[in-house]
Design an enzyme around this catalytic site. Structure first.
Site, short mmCIF file in Angstrom:
data_model
loop_
_atom_site.label_atom_id
_atom_site.label_comp_id
_atom_site.label_asym_id
_atom_site.label_seq_id
_atom_site.Cartn_x
_atom_site.Cartn_y
_atom_site.Cartn_z
N ARG A 75 0.85 -1.19 0.00
CA ARG A 75 0.00 0.00 0.00
C ARG A 75 0.89 1.24 0.00
NH1 ARG A 75 -3.56 -2.57 -1.77
NH2 ARG A 75 -5.60 -3.00 -0.85
N HIS B 24 -1.54 -0.28 -9.90
CA HIS B 24 -2.25 -1.16 -8.94
C HIS B 24 -2.77 -2.42 -9.65
CE1 HIS B 24 -4.49 -1.17 -4.86
NE2 HIS B 24 -4.31 -2.41 -5.29
P1 NDP Z 1 -2.12 -10.63 5.67
O1 NDP Z 1 -3.00 -9.95 6.66
O2 NDP Z 1 -2.27 -12.09 5.45
O3 NDP Z 1 -0.59 -10.39 6.10
C1 NDP Z 1 -0.15 -9.18 6.60
C2 NDP Z 1 1.25 -9.37 7.13
O4 NDP Z 1 1.71 -8.11 7.62
C3 NDP Z 1 1.29 -10.35 8.30
O5 NDP Z 1 2.47 -11.13 8.25
C4 NDP Z 1 1.35 -9.41 9.51
O6 NDP Z 1 1.98 -9.95 10.65
C5 NDP Z 1 2.18 -8.29 8.95
N1 NDP Z 1 1.99 -7.08 9.74
C6 NDP Z 1 0.85 -6.37 9.93
N2 NDP Z 1 1.08 -5.35 10.77
C7 NDP Z 1 2.39 -5.42 11.11
C8 NDP Z 1 3.24 -4.65 11.95
N3 NDP Z 1 2.77 -3.59 12.63
N4 NDP Z 1 4.52 -5.00 12.07
C9 NDP Z 1 5.01 -6.08 11.40
N5 NDP Z 1 4.27 -6.86 10.59
C10 NDP Z 1 2.97 -6.52 10.45
O7 NDP Z 1 -2.24 -9.84 4.31
P2 NDP Z 1 -2.01 -10.36 2.81
O8 NDP Z 1 -0.71 -11.07 2.77
O9 NDP Z 1 -3.22 -11.06 2.31
O10 NDP Z 1 -1.93 -8.97 2.03
C11 NDP Z 1 -0.96 -8.00 2.36
C12 NDP Z 1 -1.32 -6.68 1.71
O11 NDP Z 1 -1.12 -6.76 0.31
C13 NDP Z 1 -2.80 -6.28 1.82
O12 NDP Z 1 -3.08 -5.72 3.08
C14 NDP Z 1 -2.92 -5.28 0.72
O13 NDP Z 1 -2.61 -4.01 1.22
C15 NDP Z 1 -1.85 -5.70 -0.29
N6 NDP Z 1 -2.44 -6.17 -1.56
C16 NDP Z 1 -2.08 -5.53 -2.72
C17 NDP Z 1 -2.59 -5.95 -3.94
C18 NDP Z 1 -2.15 -5.26 -5.20
O14 NDP Z 1 -2.65 -5.58 -6.28
N7 NDP Z 1 -1.21 -4.36 -5.16
C19 NDP Z 1 -3.52 -7.06 -4.05
C20 NDP Z 1 -3.82 -7.68 -2.78
C21 NDP Z 1 -3.29 -7.24 -1.58
P3 NDP Z 1 1.33 -11.21 11.43
O15 NDP Z 1 1.52 -12.38 10.48
O16 NDP Z 1 2.17 -11.34 12.63
O17 NDP Z 1 -0.10 -10.87 11.67
#
Ligand code: NDP
Length: 311
Positions: A226, A274
């Site tokens: 993002r 995107h």
């Molecule tokens: P998930 O919720 O499965 O994973 C998010 C990861 O980020 C987890 O490992 C989580 O840690 C980690 N995280 C969240 N907050 C923190 C923090 N404060 N410090 C450290 N690590 C953190 O999301 P997805 O993998 O499904 O998707 C990730 C992102 O990809 C989405 O939120 C979206 O923004 C983006 N996206 C972009 C697309 C595009 O076309 N460009 C398409 C789809 C998604 P933990 O495992 O410990 O919870």
């Protein structure tokens, strides 16, 4: 009793989803009617997107869950009227596969130095073979569904892989770090960093000047996560100064990226609109139906969003 599933993600999305979702609901063994209009009190489930037309969820007093078609929920999680359980899109195999392909492609572009040979107006015979993947450290910030899938693929190619998450994780062939304490270790000396974190209060500007300064000189930033994850001014300064050699950006604070934004004109920034990945209708429809079935059985929703954490 027949369930009422209100599709609120808009007419264009409905045209794509009507057939696969109707089929998936039936194949999941659900007696459900998929509608685009209904009296709010009759609605059992809402399928929507952050820009869906239901923005006031207050009248949906009998709605058991709201399912978004998007993985990122920053556009909906702060809606105070949404008190129903909110599930985000996870494990849509099309979404995950698309992201793995996009990330792997862009990492390989920079790893192999492809640009020098594709755009070579002087026909320079620059005989320098790229290093092997094992000599290149790639850090993925975010080891969720998408980050883990990308890390696994890049580890298979042979990269020296690191990952970072909020809580402790274990991924084969990936050095996993977590929390504030693990952040620096995950970044120190990395050649390529990929951001796959959600946009939350805790992750905004996570890649700031200090974080960029920890990367290897001439590192590459790839952001399909993002826009707000990166401090844009710090990124541009690091590109101009040479700490970063390139940034490939798919997501931005304002989308579409304004025409006068410096990213468009910068010679070491690649903008993609995107498109890193998107929900694929057939597989996403199966995930939506499976989640409704799960809820009907009294089980926890897959992808249940934690409002306090913001993802
Ligand atoms: P998930 O919720 O499965 O994973 C998010 C990861 O980020 C987890 O490992 C989580 O840690 C980690 N995280 C969240 N907050 C923190 C923090 N404060 N410090 C450290 N690590 C953190 O999301 P997805 O993998 O499904 O998707 C990730 C992102 O990809 C989405 O939120 C979206 O923004 C983006 N996206 C972009 C697309 C595009 O076309 N460009 C398409 C789809 C998604 P933990 O495992 O410990 O919870």
């Amino acid at each position: 009793m027949t369930l009422t599933v209100l599709f609120a993600a808009g007419d264009a999305a409905f045209a794509d989803y009507e057939a696969p979702l109707t089929r998936a609901l039936s194949e999941a063994g659900l007696d459900a009617r998929l509608v685009t209009e209904a009296a709010p009190e009759d609605v059992d489930y809402i399928v929507t997107a952050p820009n869906g037309w239901v923005q006031d969820f207050t009248p949906y007093t009998n709605t058991k869950a709201v399912q978004t078609l998007w993985a990122g929920v920053e556009g909906i999680v702060g809606n105070d009227t949404l008190t129903q359980p909110l599930a985000r899109m996870v494990d849509d195999e099309g979404l995950t596969q698309g992201m793995v392909e996009w990330v792997t492609g862009h990492v390989l572009r920079h790893h192999l130095g492809m640009d020098a040979h594709i755009v070579n107006p002087d026909h320079a015979w620059d005989h320098q073979a790229p290093p092997l993947a094992a000599e290149r450290t790639v850090t993925i910030l975010g080891l969720g569904t998408l980050g883990t899938a990308c890390a696994r693929m890049l580890a298979t190619v042979g990269f020296d892989m690191r990952g970072w998450s909020r809580t402790e994780k274990s991924v084969e062939d990936v050095a996993c770090h977590h929390g504030d304490a693990g952040f620096g270790t995950a970044l120190d000396g990395a050649d390529i960093v990929v951001l796959l974190l959600p946009d939350t209060a805790a992750t905004r500007n996570v890649l700031d000047a200090a974080a960029i300064g920890r990367l290897a000189r001439g590192a590459v930033v790839i952001n399909p996560g993002r826009g707000p994850l990166i401090d844009d001014d710090a990124l541009l300064a690091a590109l101009d100064e040479g700490q970063l050699s390139h940034a490939t950006l798919d997501v931005f604070r304002t989308e579409p990226l304004p025409q006068d934004h410096p990213f468009w004109a910068h010679p070491r920034v690649t903008v993609t609109p995107h498109i890193a990945s998107e929900t694929r209708t057939d597989s996403a429809a199966r995930e939506v139906a499976a989640n409704i079935a799960r809820c009907e059985r009294g089980e926890t929703l897959k992808g249940l969003v934690d409002r306090d954490r913001g993802y």
